[in-house]
Design a protein around this motif. Sequence first.
Motif, PDB file in Angstrom:
ATOM      1  N   PHE A   1       8.458   2.861  -2.837  1.00 32.61           N
ATOM      2  CA  PHE A   1       8.457   1.414  -2.721  1.00 32.61           C
ATOM      3  C   PHE A   1       7.641   0.772  -3.830  1.00 32.61           C
ATOM      4  O   PHE A   1       6.731   1.382  -4.387  1.00 32.61           O
ATOM      5  CB  PHE A   1       7.955   0.966  -1.347  1.00 32.61           C
ATOM      6  CG  PHE A   1       6.576   1.435  -0.986  1.00 32.61           C
ATOM      7  CD1 PHE A   1       5.464   0.670  -1.278  1.00 32.61           C
ATOM      8  CD2 PHE A   1       6.396   2.646  -0.352  1.00 32.61           C
ATOM      9  CE1 PHE A   1       4.199   1.091  -0.939  1.00 32.61           C
ATOM     10  CE2 PHE A   1       5.132   3.086  -0.005  1.00 32.61           C
ATOM     11  CZ  PHE A   1       4.026   2.307  -0.297  1.00 32.61           C
TER      12      PHE A   1
ATOM     13  N   GLY B   1      10.258  -7.229  -2.029  1.00 30.99           N
ATOM     14  CA  GLY B   1       9.954  -6.006  -2.748  1.00 30.99           C
ATOM     15  C   GLY B   1      11.104  -5.021  -2.698  1.00 30.99           C
ATOM     16  O   GLY B   1      12.185  -5.309  -2.174  1.00 30.99           O
TER      17      GLY B   1
ATOM     18  N   SER C   1       2.686   5.011  -3.820  1.00 27.26           N
ATOM     19  CA  SER C   1       3.955   4.375  -3.454  1.00 27.26           C
ATOM     20  C   SER C   1       5.112   5.352  -3.288  1.00 27.26           C
ATOM     21  O   SER C   1       6.270   4.953  -3.300  1.00 27.26           O
ATOM     22  CB  SER C   1       4.341   3.288  -4.464  1.00 27.26           C
ATOM     23  OG  SER C   1       3.363   2.276  -4.471  1.00 27.26           O
TER      24      SER C   1
ATOM     25  N   ARG D   1      10.959  -2.469   7.305  1.00 26.45           N
ATOM     26  CA  ARG D   1      10.801  -2.797   5.894  1.00 26.45           C
ATOM     27  C   ARG D   1      10.144  -4.158   5.713  1.00 26.45           C
ATOM     28  O   ARG D   1      10.284  -5.040   6.558  1.00 26.45           O
ATOM     29  CB  ARG D   1      12.144  -2.783   5.184  1.00 26.45           C
ATOM     30  CG  ARG D   1      13.067  -3.893   5.636  1.00 26.45           C
ATOM     31  CD  ARG D   1      14.361  -3.924   4.859  1.00 26.45           C
ATOM     32  NE  ARG D   1      15.307  -4.843   5.426  1.00 26.45           N
ATOM     33  CZ  ARG D   1      15.231  -6.162   5.354  1.00 26.45           C
ATOM     34  NH1 ARG D   1      14.222  -6.725   4.746  1.00 26.45           N
ATOM     35  NH2 ARG D   1      16.166  -6.928   5.884  1.00 26.45           N
ATOM     36  N   PRO D   2       9.442  -4.334   4.611  1.00 28.21           N
ATOM     37  CA  PRO D   2       8.872  -5.655   4.331  1.00 28.21           C
ATOM     38  C   PRO D   2       9.964  -6.624   3.880  1.00 28.21           C
ATOM     39  O   PRO D   2      11.053  -6.211   3.464  1.00 28.21           O
ATOM     40  CB  PRO D   2       7.870  -5.379   3.205  1.00 28.21           C
ATOM     41  CG  PRO D   2       8.266  -4.072   2.627  1.00 28.21           C
ATOM     42  CD  PRO D   2       9.014  -3.324   3.665  1.00 28.21           C
TER      43      PRO D   2
ATOM     44  N   LEU E   1       6.129  -3.016  -3.963  1.00 23.18           N
ATOM     45  CA  LEU E   1       5.977  -4.275  -3.242  1.00 23.18           C
ATOM     46  C   LEU E   1       5.054  -5.209  -4.004  1.00 23.18           C
ATOM     47  O   LEU E   1       4.087  -4.768  -4.623  1.00 23.18           O
ATOM     48  CB  LEU E   1       5.410  -4.019  -1.844  1.00 23.18           C
ATOM     49  CG  LEU E   1       6.209  -3.062  -0.968  1.00 23.18           C
ATOM     50  CD1 LEU E   1       5.492  -2.845   0.361  1.00 23.18           C
ATOM     51  CD2 LEU E   1       7.603  -3.590  -0.727  1.00 23.18           C
TER      52      LEU E   1
ATOM     53  N   ASP F   1       1.218 -11.139   0.732  1.00 17.39           N
ATOM     54  CA  ASP F   1       1.866  -9.960   0.155  1.00 17.39           C
ATOM     55  C   ASP F   1       1.023  -8.712   0.392  1.00 17.39           C
ATOM     56  O   ASP F   1       1.552  -7.652   0.752  1.00 17.39           O
ATOM     57  CB  ASP F   1       2.085 -10.145  -1.347  1.00 17.39           C
ATOM     58  CG  ASP F   1       3.163 -11.152  -1.674  1.00 17.39           C
ATOM     59  OD1 ASP F   1       3.989 -11.458  -0.788  1.00 17.39           O
ATOM     60  OD2 ASP F   1       3.171 -11.640  -2.823  1.00 17.39           O
TER      61      ASP F   1
ATOM     62  N   TYR G   1       2.041  -5.402   2.449  1.00 20.05           N
ATOM     63  CA  TYR G   1       1.960  -4.087   1.807  1.00 20.05           C
ATOM     64  C   TYR G   1       1.157  -3.130   2.687  1.00 20.05           C
ATOM     65  O   TYR G   1       1.586  -2.001   2.953  1.00 20.05           O
ATOM     66  CB  TYR G   1       1.304  -4.222   0.429  1.00 20.05           C
ATOM     67  CG  TYR G   1       0.947  -2.910  -0.212  1.00 20.05           C
ATOM     68  CD1 TYR G   1       1.880  -2.215  -0.975  1.00 20.05           C
ATOM     69  CD2 TYR G   1      -0.317  -2.354  -0.056  1.00 20.05           C
ATOM     70  CE1 TYR G   1       1.556  -1.006  -1.567  1.00 20.05           C
ATOM     71  CE2 TYR G   1      -0.645  -1.150  -0.637  1.00 20.05           C
ATOM     72  CZ  TYR G   1       0.284  -0.479  -1.391  1.00 20.05           C
ATOM     73  OH  TYR G   1      -0.034   0.727  -1.963  1.00 20.05           O
TER      74      TYR G   1
END
Length: 106
Positions: free
Chosen positions: A12, A70, A43, A66-67, A14, A21, A25
């Motif tokens: 990831f 990103g 990551s 998932r966020p 991000l 943010d 994360y």
Amino acid sequence: MSYRYMRVIVMFDLPVKSSADIREYNHFRKYLIKSGFIMMQESVYCKLALNATVAEAVISSVRKNRPERGLVQAFSMTEKQFSRIEFITGTSSWEILDTDKRLVIL
């Protein structure tokens, strides 16, 4: 019954520009750790799965958590393919015992 162990790799990237943010994360990273992922490098996280069906369920769970922003990528590979990873620079350093000795099959 034979099992074909799989590895699920999650990578990831991000954004961490604002406090929101950074919070997102940290939330995603903590989710991965609580779900049994171990950090391969920054990551990049991996998790051992019993077979391809379980690996797909793990990836589905990552999709659900998932966020919002990103880039998050996930894929699975067999344990044999994972063992062929070649270290070009540096060496492997596992702080966590990474074997299937603790695996409990219900």
